[in-house]
Design a protein around this motif. Structure first.
Motif, mmCIF file in Angstrom:
data_model
loop_
_atom_site.group_PDB
_atom_site.id
_atom_site.type_symbol
_atom_site.label_atom_id
_atom_site.label_comp_id
_atom_site.label_asym_id
_atom_site.label_seq_id
_atom_site.Cartn_x
_atom_site.Cartn_y
_atom_site.Cartn_z
ATOM 1 N N LYS A 110 0.854 -1.188 0.000
ATOM 2 C CA LYS A 110 0.000 0.000 0.000
ATOM 3 C C LYS A 110 0.888 1.236 0.000
ATOM 4 O O LYS A 110 2.100 1.159 0.230
ATOM 5 C CB LYS A 110 -0.915 0.008 1.220
ATOM 6 C CG LYS A 110 -0.174 0.131 2.544
ATOM 7 C CD LYS A 110 -1.128 0.167 3.709
ATOM 8 C CE LYS A 110 -0.365 0.310 5.029
ATOM 9 N NZ LYS A 110 -1.284 0.379 6.194
ATOM 10 N N TYR A 111 0.298 2.370 -0.256
ATOM 11 C CA TYR A 111 0.993 3.646 -0.199
ATOM 12 C C TYR A 111 0.779 4.267 1.176
ATOM 13 O O TYR A 111 -0.366 4.384 1.639
ATOM 14 C CB TYR A 111 0.471 4.598 -1.274
ATOM 15 C CG TYR A 111 0.856 4.192 -2.675
ATOM 16 C CD1 TYR A 111 2.055 4.618 -3.237
ATOM 17 C CD2 TYR A 111 0.030 3.363 -3.433
ATOM 18 C CE1 TYR A 111 2.419 4.237 -4.521
ATOM 19 C CE2 TYR A 111 0.382 2.985 -4.724
ATOM 20 C CZ TYR A 111 1.579 3.424 -5.249
ATOM 21 O OH TYR A 111 1.928 3.038 -6.513
ATOM 22 N N ASP A 112 1.876 4.663 1.847
ATOM 23 C CA ASP A 112 1.721 5.331 3.137
ATOM 24 C C ASP A 112 1.420 6.812 2.938
ATOM 25 O O ASP A 112 1.257 7.286 1.804
ATOM 26 C CB ASP A 112 2.966 5.134 4.011
ATOM 27 C CG ASP A 112 4.228 5.755 3.384
ATOM 28 O OD1 ASP A 112 4.100 6.510 2.390
ATOM 29 O OD2 ASP A 112 5.324 5.492 3.885
ATOM 30 N N TRP A 113 1.345 7.560 4.014
ATOM 31 C CA TRP A 113 0.943 8.964 3.921
ATOM 32 C C TRP A 113 1.970 9.820 3.199
ATOM 33 O O TRP A 113 1.667 10.908 2.733
ATOM 34 C CB TRP A 113 0.708 9.521 5.329
ATOM 35 C CG TRP A 113 1.932 9.563 6.198
ATOM 36 C CD1 TRP A 113 2.462 8.561 6.940
ATOM 37 C CD2 TRP A 113 2.797 10.691 6.390
ATOM 38 N NE1 TRP A 113 3.609 8.967 7.585
ATOM 39 C CE2 TRP A 113 3.827 10.280 7.272
ATOM 40 C CE3 TRP A 113 2.804 12.004 5.924
ATOM 41 C CZ2 TRP A 113 4.837 11.136 7.676
ATOM 42 C CZ3 TRP A 113 3.817 12.856 6.343
ATOM 43 C CH2 TRP A 113 4.819 12.420 7.203
ATOM 44 N N GLN A 114 3.209 9.314 3.083
ATOM 45 C CA GLN A 114 4.238 10.033 2.330
ATOM 46 C C GLN A 114 4.294 9.612 0.871
ATOM 47 O O GLN A 114 5.133 10.095 0.121
ATOM 48 C CB GLN A 114 5.613 9.789 2.965
ATOM 49 C CG GLN A 114 5.764 10.409 4.352
ATOM 50 C CD GLN A 114 7.132 10.147 4.926
ATOM 51 O OE1 GLN A 114 7.730 9.092 4.712
ATOM 52 N NE2 GLN A 114 7.662 11.115 5.654
ATOM 53 N N VAL B 177 4.810 0.483 0.959
ATOM 54 C CA VAL B 177 5.162 -0.292 2.146
ATOM 55 C C VAL B 177 4.296 -1.546 2.174
ATOM 56 O O VAL B 177 3.230 -1.596 1.552
ATOM 57 C CB VAL B 177 4.930 0.544 3.429
ATOM 58 C CG1 VAL B 177 5.839 1.752 3.462
ATOM 59 C CG2 VAL B 177 3.473 0.981 3.547
ATOM 60 N N SER C 105 1.484 -4.085 3.128
ATOM 61 C CA SER C 105 0.139 -3.730 3.590
ATOM 62 C C SER C 105 -0.176 -4.309 4.960
ATOM 63 O O SER C 105 -0.923 -3.720 5.728
ATOM 64 C CB SER C 105 -0.903 -4.199 2.578
ATOM 65 O OG SER C 105 -0.939 -5.615 2.547
#
Length: 456
Positions: free
Chosen positions: A181-185, A189, A191
């Motif tokens: 998944k995509y983190d907040w930045q 990363v 999942s």
């Protein structure tokens, strides 16, 4: 010569030496990932039609597997490839418009690097069982047509059912971000989520595909997939004669026999205002036909008028009775010791109706979605389908070499900043000193000229 006159050249010399020092300071190679877009083409040769899917991704990978970011498609005109069994050359010819479309979509310099694959599914598997020579001729004709394209042809083959369902499983879990998944930045990363099982409702059969608990219990018909740095053992359990077409036929058979005395047979699972004349032999024929349903069987040529009544409650009751009568196709009988146990997981259902309902009803309430779908007329319904092509290409990216990153020379930020400041200060000082000497000289000449004119 005074020290003031020697200062400017010395400053220039020191500035030059500083620049040389900047070049000599120990550096390290800093790789820069290329951002060039790559493309892949997968042709889904299904039972009723063929669709060309064009995918794109950047050359950046996550644990050796690509991250596909875009998709477009081109439907091939005509029927599925199996319908060209009597004229194989026409099957290859039918692909040309979509192949030309793909050439315009992909930059010319990348044509030779773009993988191209054709996978034939259910209808070609059936043709290969009944008429293998015809299916071989079709594949040969398709191969000739695809090899003549400028793309990197990977092959044309009849995709085994376990592989098709395994690629479906990959596509579903990729879309659900179960691999990563995509983190907040905005970074990729893991999942941390489990993998979803997939209940795929096809035209002739239904399959449940899931990841197995342990590697050593993978059966022979299972598929092992390396994705994003992890090995996945995927197993598919088949339930033949329980696809949408077969269930439709069995429902029609049941309704016709129940309402044979009526002039018009009411079908609760068909939408309102939809009607069709149906011949008994088209309903009660083939290997999936259920014999002995009733003592009073209609004649093969007898025709019945079927009209939709759109009654979701009655429809679900009929479907439930059909499924209950097929105990051999229960997917969740774990009492059998020889049946591999899937991981405890959520199950996502894939079918044309499910895809449509997700758009028609933006809520997670499946019951409400069913009622909404069953209350529609034929004009309100669309055609949607789910494919295996995304999962196939994700698996293929493991074998596509990643472009070598370009390298830049770099030094530690602190050292670089200090030397840069020193270099700028020396250059600025040299420039100011030279400018000052020029101004002094011009003033001296001006004063001399003035004194000459005064003497005259």
């Amino acid at each position: 010569m005074s020290w003031r006159e020697l200062l400017p050249p010395w400053l220039v010399i020191v500035a030059g030496l500083t620049g040389i020092v900047l070049l000599c300071v120990s550096t390290k190679d800093v790789p820069v990932a290329p951002l060039r877009t790559k493309y892949g083409i997968v042709l889904d040769a299904g039972p009723s039609s063929t669709i060309l899917f064009l995918y794109q991704w950047t050359t950046t990978k996550v644990n050796k597997t690509g991250v596909i970011s875009g998709c477009s498609s081109c439907p091939v005109q005509g029927l599925g490839v199996s319908s060209y069994s009597d004229s194989p050359q026409k099957a290859g010819k039918s692909l040309e418009p979509c192949l030309n479309w793909a050439q315009n979509e992909i930059p010319a310099e990348q044509h030779s690097q773009t993988p191209l694959f054709l996978g034939a599914t259910a209808s070609m598997r059936q043709l290969n069982l009944t008429h293998p020579i015809l299916s071989d001729g079709l594949l040969a004709a398709l191969t000739v047509a695809l090899k003549s394209s400028p793309f990197n042809f990977q092959g044309a083959q009849i995709l085994p059912s376990p592989e098709e369902e395994a690629f479906n499983w990959v596509a579903v879990n990729y879309v659900l971000e179960n691999f990563f998944k995509y983190d907040w930045q905005g970074q990729l990363v893991p999942s941390g989520k489990g993998m979803a099982g997939v209940l795929s409702v096809g035209e002739t059969s239904t399959q449940l595909t899931s990841q197995l608990e342990e590697e050593n219990q993978a059966p022979k018909e299972g598929v092992r997939l390396q994705l994003y740095g992890q090995m996945h053992n995927v197993h598919t359990r088949q339930c033949p004669c329980h696809g949408t077409n077969q269930l439709h036929r069995r429902l029609l058979s049941m309704l016709i026999q129940e309402q044979r005395s009526a002039k018009t047979v009411s079908h609760p699972c068909w939408p309102l205002s939809y009607s069709r004349a149906v011949q008994w032999q088209s309903v009660h024929a083939g290997p999936c036909a259920v014999s002995g349903d009733t003592w009073d069987t209609p004649g093969p040529k007898e025709v019945f008028n079927i009209t939709g009544s759109s009654n979701p409650t009655a429809c679900m009751r009929l479907v439930q009775s059909l499924l209950n009568s097929s105990s051999s196709c229960s997917f969740f009988q774990h009492s059998l010791s020889n049946v591999p146990k899937p991981l405890r997981t959520k199950v996502l259902v894939i079918s044309e109706a499910m895809d449509f309902m997700r758009e028609a009803v933006p809520t997670p309430d499946l019951g409400q979605a069913v009622k909404r779908l069953c209350g529609m007329s034929t004009k309100e319904m669309g055609h949607r389908s789910s494919g295996w092509t995304l999962g196939y290409l994700l698996s293929l990216t493991n074998t596509i070499p990643q472009d070598s990153p370009s390298v830049l020379k770099g030094i530690e930020p602190g050292v670089w900043s200090l030397l840069l400041i020193l270099f700028v200060v020396l250059l600025t000082g040299s420039f100011m000193r030279i400018s000052y000497r020029v101004m002094v000289k011009e003033n001296t000449l001006s004063n001399r000229n003035s004194s000459v004119f005064d003497d005259n």
